[in-house]
Design an enzyme around this catalytic site. Sequence first.
Site, mmCIF file in Angstrom:
data_model
loop_
_atom_site.group_PDB
_atom_site.id
_atom_site.type_symbol
_atom_site.label_atom_id
_atom_site.label_comp_id
_atom_site.label_asym_id
_atom_site.label_seq_id
_atom_site.Cartn_x
_atom_site.Cartn_y
_atom_site.Cartn_z
ATOM 1 N N GLY A 1 -5.601 33.805 85.318
ATOM 2 C CA GLY A 1 -6.684 33.517 84.366
ATOM 3 C C GLY A 1 -6.070 32.908 83.119
ATOM 4 O O GLY A 1 -5.890 31.692 83.016
ATOM 5 N N ALA B 1 -13.106 24.312 88.761
ATOM 6 C CA ALA B 1 -12.535 25.489 89.415
ATOM 7 C C ALA B 1 -11.037 25.580 89.166
ATOM 8 O O ALA B 1 -10.224 24.988 89.882
ATOM 9 C CB ALA B 1 -12.830 25.440 90.909
ATOM 10 N N GLN C 1 -30.123 45.498 48.501
ATOM 11 C CA GLN C 1 -28.860 44.761 48.334
ATOM 12 C C GLN C 1 -27.929 44.903 49.528
ATOM 13 O O GLN C 1 -27.163 43.990 49.832
ATOM 14 C CB GLN C 1 -28.160 45.195 47.050
ATOM 15 C CG GLN C 1 -28.855 44.632 45.821
ATOM 16 C CD GLN C 1 -28.076 44.885 44.548
ATOM 17 O OE1 GLN C 1 -27.248 45.789 44.477
ATOM 18 N NE2 GLN C 1 -28.359 44.109 43.527
ATOM 19 N N PRO D 1 -8.115 34.966 90.859
ATOM 20 C CA PRO D 1 -8.061 36.409 90.580
ATOM 21 C C PRO D 1 -6.771 36.811 89.845
ATOM 22 O O PRO D 1 -6.812 37.657 88.952
ATOM 23 C CB PRO D 1 -8.124 37.032 91.985
ATOM 24 C CG PRO D 1 -8.866 36.015 92.812
ATOM 25 C CD PRO D 1 -8.481 34.679 92.263
ATOM 26 N N GLU E 1 -12.312 29.752 78.594
ATOM 27 C CA GLU E 1 -11.646 28.562 78.030
ATOM 28 C C GLU E 1 -10.599 28.961 76.993
ATOM 29 O O GLU E 1 -10.475 28.340 75.943
ATOM 30 C CB GLU E 1 -12.667 27.561 77.482
ATOM 31 C CG GLU E 1 -13.457 26.912 78.617
ATOM 32 C CD GLU E 1 -14.281 25.709 78.206
ATOM 33 O OE1 GLU E 1 -13.820 24.908 77.387
ATOM 34 O OE2 GLU E 1 -15.385 25.591 78.738
ATOM 35 N N ILE F 1 -16.184 31.043 88.743
ATOM 36 C CA ILE F 1 -16.508 29.627 88.677
ATOM 37 C C ILE F 1 -17.993 29.432 88.367
ATOM 38 O O ILE F 1 -18.868 29.739 89.194
ATOM 39 C CB ILE F 1 -16.100 28.889 89.982
ATOM 40 C CG1 ILE F 1 -14.613 29.175 90.283
ATOM 41 C CG2 ILE F 1 -16.374 27.390 89.859
ATOM 42 C CD1 ILE F 1 -13.640 28.908 89.122
ATOM 43 N N GLU G 1 -7.058 35.757 71.970
ATOM 44 C CA GLU G 1 -5.606 35.976 71.822
ATOM 45 C C GLU G 1 -4.818 34.724 72.222
ATOM 46 O O GLU G 1 -3.762 34.434 71.663
ATOM 47 C CB GLU G 1 -5.158 37.165 72.678
ATOM 48 C CG GLU G 1 -5.688 38.517 72.207
ATOM 49 C CD GLU G 1 -7.150 38.779 72.574
ATOM 50 O OE1 GLU G 1 -7.787 37.931 73.226
ATOM 51 O OE2 GLU G 1 -7.652 39.849 72.179
#
Length: 388
Positions: free
Chosen positions: A138, A131, A284, A135, A368, A164, A372
């Site tokens: 991030g 955890a 093709q 909000p 994770e 979570i 970016e």
Amino acid sequence: MTDFAYLDWPFFQPRHRDLAAALDAWAADNISREHSGDVDSICRGLVKTLGAGGWLRHAVAGQDVGGAGESIDTRAICLIRETLARHAGLADFSFAMQGLGSGAISLHGTPEQRRQYLPKVAQGEAISAFALSEPDAGSDVAAMTCAAHADGNEYVLDGEKTWISNGGIADFYVVFARTGEQPGARGISAFIVDADTPGFEVAERIEVIAPHPLARLRFNNCRIAASQRIGDAGKGFKVAMRTLDVFRTSVAAAALGFARRALDEALQRATTRRMFKGVLSDFQLTQAKLADMATAVDSAALLTYRAAWQRDQGQKVTREAAMAKLTATENAQRVIDAAVQMFGGLGVTSGQPVEDLYREIRALRIYEGATEVQQMIIARELLRSIDH
Ligand SMILES: Cc1cc2nc3c(=O)[nH]c(=O)nc-3n(C[C@H](O)[C@H](O)[C@H](O)COP(=O)(O)OP(=O)(O)OC[C@H]3O[C@@H](n4cnc5c(N)ncnc54)[C@H](O)[C@@H]3O)c2cc1C
């Protein structure tokens, strides 16, 4: 149909080849892709099944606590995630979360914390969660506001965590909270919070396009013993980053597993779908697509297993893990989209493997560290290397 020749790459040792083959055979007999039903009970069942099969031993470090080795073998967890993802997304999810949720204890836990939690994680008798996100924190995780203040021999937690995984079904949560030793990332500590601790609650279930247990958590005057802190006070950010460092490459491996399954499905469909007096793969345009898909899979695999191998040699993998995660997740999205296209209307029909994969892959480009964020990491490492 997957071509297992890649297991002969020099990144692997015989034990990795044996592990991948054994898991593939086991998964074919024991794991099925579930299309509907209660994801909480499906995931509880999967954790038990994976534990009984002995696979969760690879998710924890230390043979004294039931782990497969003294440290986590990155190539092993990547091969496990890739294989499980190829068979069923929720099986990969259940395996990954046992590792990510308990990773901080494997890496930094006290002997007592390790004895109390890790054997149960390795056997599938306790479900873990990680955890970190909030909000308003991030990608910018150091902006977290969930706080823990010391009170005698206890800490008191107040605040929220969101997105979570395993929220609601976990037996314990590794929670990162601000303890304020210094500003920003240097004032965060890590704690183990048992799910039955008074003051802890699941505030909201979150429904996502690829359903799995996911929740917003609330801590309200939640008291835990000071002995539940993992590592030193104020060093929690490092604990979180080291844990993510182990598992980031394995997100690439999961994406690779999804992509391989999509390529298998596409090949099967393209060579059997009759149209214009032939089959789809006669054209093709289709062949070019298949070639691009296979190349995208192999380039993702090479970057993934390079990072895993390099980490297992004890080398720094910040740049390599970021490249692997970026490439494998973005490539998998393209491969899966191409497979859906080849399936035509069937491709968007609920319950079709490619439709399932299309929903499964999306979040991997976000969690994770979003694409970016991986680009920022790679660029920072590149620029640092030419700093004068
Ligand atoms: C299915 C799922 C499961 C999750 N499980 C967990 C979990 O178990 N534990 C946990 O702690 N968290 C979990 N998360 C949270 C996840 O890690 C965050 O969603 C992620 O870090 C992004 O944070 P955010 O959602 O607040 O998006 P934001 O931080 O608001 O970012 C939004 C977007 O901005 C872009 N962006 C970010 N930084 C930059 C930049 N510097 N430059 C340009 N663009 C940028 C990216 O495209 C990013 O997707 C999960 C998320 C999902 C979707």
